[in-house]
Design a protein around this motif. Structure first.
Motif, mmCIF file in Angstrom:
data_model
loop_
_atom_site.group_PDB
_atom_site.id
_atom_site.type_symbol
_atom_site.label_atom_id
_atom_site.label_comp_id
_atom_site.label_asym_id
_atom_site.label_seq_id
_atom_site.Cartn_x
_atom_site.Cartn_y
_atom_site.Cartn_z
ATOM 1 N N LEU A 8 0.855 -1.182 0.000
ATOM 2 C CA LEU A 8 0.000 0.000 0.000
ATOM 3 C C LEU A 8 0.893 1.235 0.000
ATOM 4 C CD1 LEU A 8 -2.801 1.372 0.274
ATOM 5 C CD2 LEU A 8 -2.475 1.249 2.767
ATOM 6 N N ILE A 9 0.630 2.167 -0.909
ATOM 7 C CA ILE A 9 1.445 3.378 -1.035
ATOM 8 C C ILE A 9 0.640 4.570 -0.534
ATOM 9 C CG2 ILE A 9 2.608 4.922 -2.649
ATOM 10 C CD1 ILE A 9 3.106 2.443 -4.424
ATOM 11 N N LEU A 10 1.230 5.327 0.384
ATOM 12 C CA LEU A 10 0.579 6.487 0.988
ATOM 13 C C LEU A 10 1.430 7.726 0.758
ATOM 14 C CD1 LEU A 10 -1.322 8.078 2.875
ATOM 15 C CD2 LEU A 10 -0.099 7.046 4.818
ATOM 16 N N ASP A 11 0.917 8.643 -0.049
ATOM 17 C CA ASP A 11 1.573 9.928 -0.269
ATOM 18 C C ASP A 11 0.527 10.924 -0.737
ATOM 19 O OD1 ASP A 11 3.274 12.128 -1.509
ATOM 20 O OD2 ASP A 11 4.837 10.746 -0.848
ATOM 21 N N ASP A 12 0.531 12.133 -0.176
ATOM 22 C CA ASP A 12 -0.500 13.101 -0.531
ATOM 23 C C ASP A 12 -0.290 13.705 -1.916
ATOM 24 O OD1 ASP A 12 1.767 14.387 0.589
ATOM 25 O OD2 ASP A 12 0.616 16.223 0.860
ATOM 26 N N ASP A 13 0.892 13.508 -2.505
ATOM 27 C CA ASP A 13 1.161 13.952 -3.874
ATOM 28 C C ASP A 13 0.972 12.754 -4.807
ATOM 29 O OD1 ASP A 13 2.316 14.682 -6.342
ATOM 30 O OD2 ASP A 13 3.694 16.068 -5.367
ATOM 31 N N PHE A 14 -0.078 12.789 -5.628
ATOM 32 C CA PHE A 14 -0.384 11.617 -6.460
ATOM 33 C C PHE A 14 0.729 11.328 -7.462
ATOM 34 C CE2 PHE A 14 -1.814 14.987 -9.261
ATOM 35 C CZ PHE A 14 -1.603 14.492 -10.537
ATOM 36 N N ARG A 15 1.472 12.360 -7.887
ATOM 37 C CA ARG A 15 2.566 12.115 -8.829
ATOM 38 C C ARG A 15 3.692 11.335 -8.169
ATOM 39 N NH1 ARG A 15 2.976 18.366 -10.152
ATOM 40 N NH2 ARG A 15 2.750 18.242 -7.883
ATOM 41 N N VAL A 16 3.983 11.672 -6.925
ATOM 42 C CA VAL A 16 4.996 10.927 -6.175
ATOM 43 C C VAL A 16 4.535 9.494 -5.952
ATOM 44 C CG1 VAL A 16 6.214 10.749 -3.963
ATOM 45 C CG2 VAL A 16 5.916 12.986 -5.071
ATOM 46 N N ALA A 17 3.250 9.338 -5.592
ATOM 47 C CA ALA A 17 2.706 8.000 -5.379
ATOM 48 C C ALA A 17 2.819 7.161 -6.648
ATOM 49 C CB ALA A 17 1.251 8.093 -4.936
ATOM 50 N N GLN A 18 2.573 7.770 -7.809
ATOM 51 C CA GLN A 18 2.685 7.045 -9.074
ATOM 52 C C GLN A 18 4.128 6.643 -9.348
ATOM 53 O OE1 GLN A 18 0.833 9.821 -11.828
ATOM 54 N NE2 GLN A 18 -1.077 8.665 -11.820
ATOM 55 N N LEU A 19 5.079 7.509 -9.005
ATOM 56 C CA LEU A 19 6.492 7.159 -9.176
ATOM 57 C C LEU A 19 6.858 5.958 -8.313
ATOM 58 C CD1 LEU A 19 8.186 10.689 -9.203
ATOM 59 C CD2 LEU A 19 8.034 9.093 -11.121
ATOM 60 N N HIS A 20 6.410 5.981 -7.073
ATOM 61 C CA HIS A 20 6.693 4.859 -6.174
ATOM 62 C C HIS A 20 6.021 3.581 -6.677
ATOM 63 C CE1 HIS A 20 7.368 7.919 -2.670
ATOM 64 N NE2 HIS A 20 8.336 7.934 -3.563
ATOM 65 N N GLN A 21 4.801 3.711 -7.179
ATOM 66 C CA GLN A 21 4.106 2.533 -7.709
ATOM 67 C C GLN A 21 4.864 1.955 -8.896
ATOM 68 O OE1 GLN A 21 -0.025 3.065 -8.674
ATOM 69 N NE2 GLN A 21 -0.241 0.997 -9.528
ATOM 70 N N GLY A 22 5.413 2.822 -9.747
ATOM 71 C CA GLY A 22 6.177 2.341 -10.891
ATOM 72 C C GLY A 22 7.394 1.537 -10.475
ATOM 73 N N ILE A 23 8.065 1.970 -9.415
ATOM 74 C CA ILE A 23 9.233 1.244 -8.920
ATOM 75 C C ILE A 23 8.815 -0.119 -8.373
ATOM 76 C CG2 ILE A 23 11.084 1.256 -7.196
ATOM 77 C CD1 ILE A 23 11.083 4.339 -7.443
ATOM 78 N N VAL A 24 7.716 -0.140 -7.611
ATOM 79 C CA VAL A 24 7.230 -1.412 -7.060
ATOM 80 C C VAL A 24 6.794 -2.347 -8.180
ATOM 81 C CG1 VAL A 24 5.483 -2.495 -5.601
ATOM 82 C CG2 VAL A 24 6.533 -0.346 -4.884
ATOM 83 N N ASP A 25 6.077 -1.799 -9.167
ATOM 84 C CA ASP A 25 5.578 -2.625 -10.270
ATOM 85 C C ASP A 25 6.709 -3.267 -11.065
ATOM 86 O OD1 ASP A 25 2.915 -2.203 -9.701
ATOM 87 O OD2 ASP A 25 2.681 -0.543 -11.116
ATOM 88 N N ASP A 26 7.892 -2.644 -11.059
ATOM 89 C CA ASP A 26 9.041 -3.189 -11.791
ATOM 90 C C ASP A 26 9.688 -4.359 -11.069
ATOM 91 O OD1 ASP A 26 8.775 -1.465 -13.905
ATOM 92 O OD2 ASP A 26 10.287 -0.041 -13.214
ATOM 93 N N HIS A 27 9.250 -4.646 -9.845
ATOM 94 C CA HIS A 27 9.889 -5.688 -9.045
ATOM 95 C C HIS A 27 9.048 -6.952 -8.993
ATOM 96 C CE1 HIS A 27 12.723 -2.666 -7.757
ATOM 97 N NE2 HIS A 27 13.393 -3.603 -7.111
ATOM 98 N N PRO A 28 9.563 -8.056 -9.494
ATOM 99 C CA PRO A 28 8.865 -9.334 -9.316
ATOM 100 C C PRO A 28 8.699 -9.631 -7.831
ATOM 101 C CG PRO A 28 10.699 -9.549 -10.860
ATOM 102 C CD PRO A 28 10.842 -8.205 -10.218
ATOM 103 N N GLY A 29 7.567 -10.198 -7.492
ATOM 104 C CA GLY A 29 7.338 -10.554 -6.103
ATOM 105 C C GLY A 29 6.575 -9.520 -5.307
ATOM 106 N N PHE A 30 6.254 -8.375 -5.927
ATOM 107 C CA PHE A 30 5.489 -7.325 -5.265
ATOM 108 C C PHE A 30 4.241 -7.004 -6.080
ATOM 109 C CE2 PHE A 30 9.775 -6.684 -3.699
ATOM 110 C CZ PHE A 30 9.596 -6.341 -2.362
ATOM 111 N N ALA A 31 3.175 -6.580 -5.398
ATOM 112 C CA ALA A 31 1.947 -6.150 -6.065
ATOM 113 C C ALA A 31 1.346 -4.995 -5.275
ATOM 114 C CB ALA A 31 0.946 -7.302 -6.163
ATOM 115 N N VAL A 32 1.073 -3.887 -5.953
ATOM 116 C CA VAL A 32 0.481 -2.724 -5.300
ATOM 117 C C VAL A 32 -1.018 -2.964 -5.121
ATOM 118 C CG1 VAL A 32 0.006 -0.255 -5.482
ATOM 119 C CG2 VAL A 32 2.220 -1.152 -6.238
ATOM 120 N N THR A 33 -1.478 -2.875 -3.877
ATOM 121 C CA THR A 33 -2.909 -3.044 -3.612
ATOM 122 C C THR A 33 -3.668 -1.748 -3.767
ATOM 123 O OG1 THR A 33 -2.658 -2.623 -1.230
ATOM 124 C CG2 THR A 33 -2.423 -4.903 -1.979
#
Length: 217
Positions: A8-33
């Protein structure tokens, strides 16, 4: 097949949250809920989906991300512009497994995710742990790594040379170097944890996805 680590990604700036989600999505073994922008949304999401890992900002419009980590009891990586020692100590006391100071390079979060999943795998299950298991897990989480012998260093050099400028599976690398697939996999995973190589999943028509490795340029 092992279930992915739910994030779960928590950040009040949606652009920052999207950047973090992109990094997580690039990693096998992780899934953003999900990605949320406030403590209230985060609490609702935690109750609904019970994520395994939080990636959270510290200062939010409706409160403090550190308090959320403490009350939820969920592993967390805290990310903040706050670089004062008191905030970092408070974050670690809350149970955070990592703390990144903004701004940071993409590879800093990427490397921390790699180390976290290895740490989590070492401490999984209900088996009794030896002290060396605990020491190894903490060393991995904090980036201390593992003792590297001369022979291991030499093998890793051969593994990197076998990758060349392209990408390959652990089986292909093992065949090129003359080692088993399992040994090649172990060295590739260690190199990936140190961000020396990149990993991507190749989804075929059937069966489990194949891990493909490439040296970082």
């Amino acid at each position: 097949m092992t279930e992915p680590v739910r994030v779960l990604i928590l950040d009040d700036d949606f652009r920052v949250a999207q950047l973090h989600q992109g990094i997580v999505d690039d990693h096998p073994g992780f899934a953003v809920t999900g990605t949320v922008r406030s403590l209230a949304e985060a609490r609702d999401s935690v109750r609904a989906s019970r994520p395994d890992l939080l990636i959270a900002d510290v200062f939010l419009p409706d409160g403090d991300g550190i308090a959320l980590v403490r009350e939820s009891g969920i592993d967390a990586i805290l990310i903040s512009a706050a670089d004062d020692a008191a905030t970092v100590r408070r974050a670690l006391r809350s149970g955070a497994v990592g703390y990144l100071v903004k701004p940071f390079e993409r590879r800093a979060l990427s490397s921390l995710l790699d180390r976290y999943i290895r740490y989590r795998n070492l401490l999984s299950g209900d088996r009794a742990l030896r002290q060396e298991d605990v020491d190894r897990a903490l060393a991995i989480l904090h980036g201390a790594g593992e003792p590297v012998s001369i022979s291991r260093s030499a093998t890793e050099q051969l593994v990197l040379a076998a990758l060349g400028d392209g990408e390959a599976s652990a089986a292909e690398v093992g065949e090129r170097v003359g080692i088993s697939r399992a040994t090649a996999q172990r060295h590739l995973a260690a190199l990936a944890a140190r961000t020396v190589v990149e990993v991507r999943l190749n989804y075929g028509s059937t069966g489990r996805p194949e891990h493909r490795y490439a040296a970082r340029t």
